[in-house]
Design a protein around this motif. Structure first.
Motif: not given
Length: 516
Positions: A202-203, A212-216, A356-357, A503-504
């Motif tokens: 969904q994310h 948008l910049s995305v950090l995985i 995004i995790f 941890p996240a």
């Protein structure tokens, strides 16, 4: 025909009811099993020369993770090309793709009844239904007209589901109506039906169509690159380049040149002008893998490129404008790196506009079974064997194993077990048993856990009386996590290490449980 009128009516009502698509598919297969007295059936989606199981009845659970390429399965190819009901002779010499995948059947399906129903919409193949029975004469009394009715109802249900999915995602995903140039979606599918993976998908859908910049983030081996490719495939840039750069593999001496390019004579060995990754990815997507490994000096130059959209080649004073969507990935906890002054805070915030995790495999419920089936199906063609099945005895061991290397470790484990099984047997059909895996520690832990669970079940305290299973589970989770959090002086990293989670992920869990 009148004999099945009530069943047809119920199927038609199910198709138009408000229940979920998955429930519709499963009810359809249940009705087929009731009417035809079959032993196994499946509803499959046809996509890019593959049949993808959407629902099964009577088949092993790992079938849902398999992807059947029609060029490798002659029965599926026959169904795809038929355009009408296909009745395979009981003694057909075409290998059955479900050999060894029906749990209550010992051995292979040398002689059995098998029917294939292609599902068509506007004369275009969208899927198929397969129906199998151990008795070779099981379907003799069931005429083709009834089977065509099943096919029509199933086609309607599947087409409706595909239409709804298209509307939900938006028809603008690929406005040019052509396939992406560089990546094929069938090879970069994210497999998983667990709650955490559905949330992940969904994310991805939510942010894919933006710039948008995305950090995985996520542990090693969870599939961060796969997420990046999925973002690209669902974006409006999917006709433009997808450029990959492994930041961890960049020597400091050439890192700036790799990112921004250089001009002839800029340094020893620069014999010609060369474009960097930013220019190569212009109008497209640049995937910076292991971005946490970049030096602080290079981070500053990367930040400028992100802020102003222009770069300078090494040895050149001129600016070059670029239009690049940045997707970055790391297995480091970057906000902790920022606190330790190992990563620039301004770059971190620029990269993590939409974080995004990716959850670890051990937190993905029974996705491990689907993925094991996926890798087993792929491995059987590499090893040139007829089939690779997973023994039922291995399922609980796969689920219980910690998978510290996550999906990558699972793939290697399945491949290694298959090679060992092939070396032991001269048969074309391989069955992966517990002895083919290195799960001795897991097995002991599973047995020990089972004994403790039985003892605990006999001594449930008053705190759980009157609660249903979900409430009791949440109550226990709250107590267990809170105790670990307090025992570690409310330190996130230490608590996560004790609990064995990322941890996240713990951070989100603490917020959900109102502990943070």
């Amino acid at each position: 025909m009148a004999l099945y009128q009530n069943q047809w009516l119920q199927v038609a009502l199910d198709i138009t009811s408000g229940i979920s698509e998955q429930d519709r598919f499963e009810r359809l297969l249940s009705t087929i099993r009731t009417m035809l007295k079959c032993d196994a059936s499946a509803l499959l989606l046809y996509k890019e020369q593959n049949f993808i199981p959407l629902a099964i009845n009577g088949l092993s659970e790992d079938v849902l993770g398999r992807r059947f390429a029609i060029e490798q399965h002659p029965r599926f190819e026959a169904i795809a090309r038929a355009g009408d009901v296909v009745r395979f002779p009981a003694t057909s010499d075409l290998a059955d793709p479900y050999d060894g995948l029906i749990p209550n059947h010992e051995g292979n399906l040398e002689v059995h009844a098998c029917i294939g129903l292609p599902l068509l919409h506007d004369e275009r193949l969208i899927g198929a239904i397969t129906i199998d029975a151990f008795d070779p004469e099981q379907f003799n009394h069931f005429d083709d007209d009834n089977l065509r009715l099943i096919s029509a109802l199933a086609s309607n249900s599947l087409h409706t589901a595909l239409l709804m999915e298209k509307l939900e995602k938006g028809s603008e995903v690929n406005t040019k109506g052509t396939r992406p140039k560089r990546l094929s979606s069938d090879k970069h599918e994210i497999i998983g039906n667990s709650t955490s993976m559905l949330e992940l998908k969904q994310h991805i859908e939510a942010v894919a169509q933006t710039d948008l910049s995305v950090l995985i983030t996520g542990e090693t081996g969870v599939g961060k690159e796969l997420v990046a490719q999925s973002l690209y495939l669902q974006s409006h840039r999917n006709q433009e380049p997808f450029v990959y750069l492994n930041c961890a593999a960049l020597p400091e001496s050439v890192a700036e040149s790799e990112l921004f390019g250089h001009v002839k004579g800029a340094f020893t060995g620069a014999i010609s002008n060369r474009k960097g990754k930013f220019e190569l990815a212009n109008k497209g997507t640049l995937f910076l893998d292991e971005v946490g490994e970049l030096s602080l000096a290079l981070q500053a130059k990367l930040l400028r490129a992100l802020q102003y959209g222009d770069i300078q080649r090494v040895g050149d004073d001129r600016n070059v404008k670029v239009d690049v969507r940045i997707v970055a990935a790391t297995n480091r906890i970057l906000h902790e790196e920022v606190k330790a002054e190992k990563f620039r805070a301004d770059l971190y915030h620029r990269l993590s506009v939409f974080p995004i995790f990716v959850p670890p495999l051990r937190e993905r419920e029974k996705d491990v079974i689907l993925l094991a089936g996926f890798f087993a199906e792929r491995c059987q063609h590499k090893l040139n064997v007829a089939s690779i099945q997973l023994s039922r005895a291995i399922h609980p061991l796969l689920v219980a194993h910690p998978w510290e290397g996550n999906v990558r470790e699972l793939e290697h484990t399945i491949n290694r077990a298959a090679v060992i099984a092939k070396a032991e047997s001269s048969q074309a059909h391989l069955t992966l048993e517990p002895r083919h895996f290195q799960f001795s520690t897991t097995t002991d832990a599973l047995n020990h856990s089972s004994s403790e669970s039985l003892a605990a079940a006999e001594n449930i305290g008053d705190a759980y009386q009157g609660l249903n299973l979900k409430e009791a589970t949440e109550h226990f989770k709250l107590q267990f996590v809170e105790k670990a959090y307090q025992d570690n002086d409310q330190k996130l990293s230490a608590t996560a290490k004790q609990l064995g989670i990322f941890p996240a992920n713990l951070h989100r869990l603490l917020k959900r449980l109102d502990l943070k």
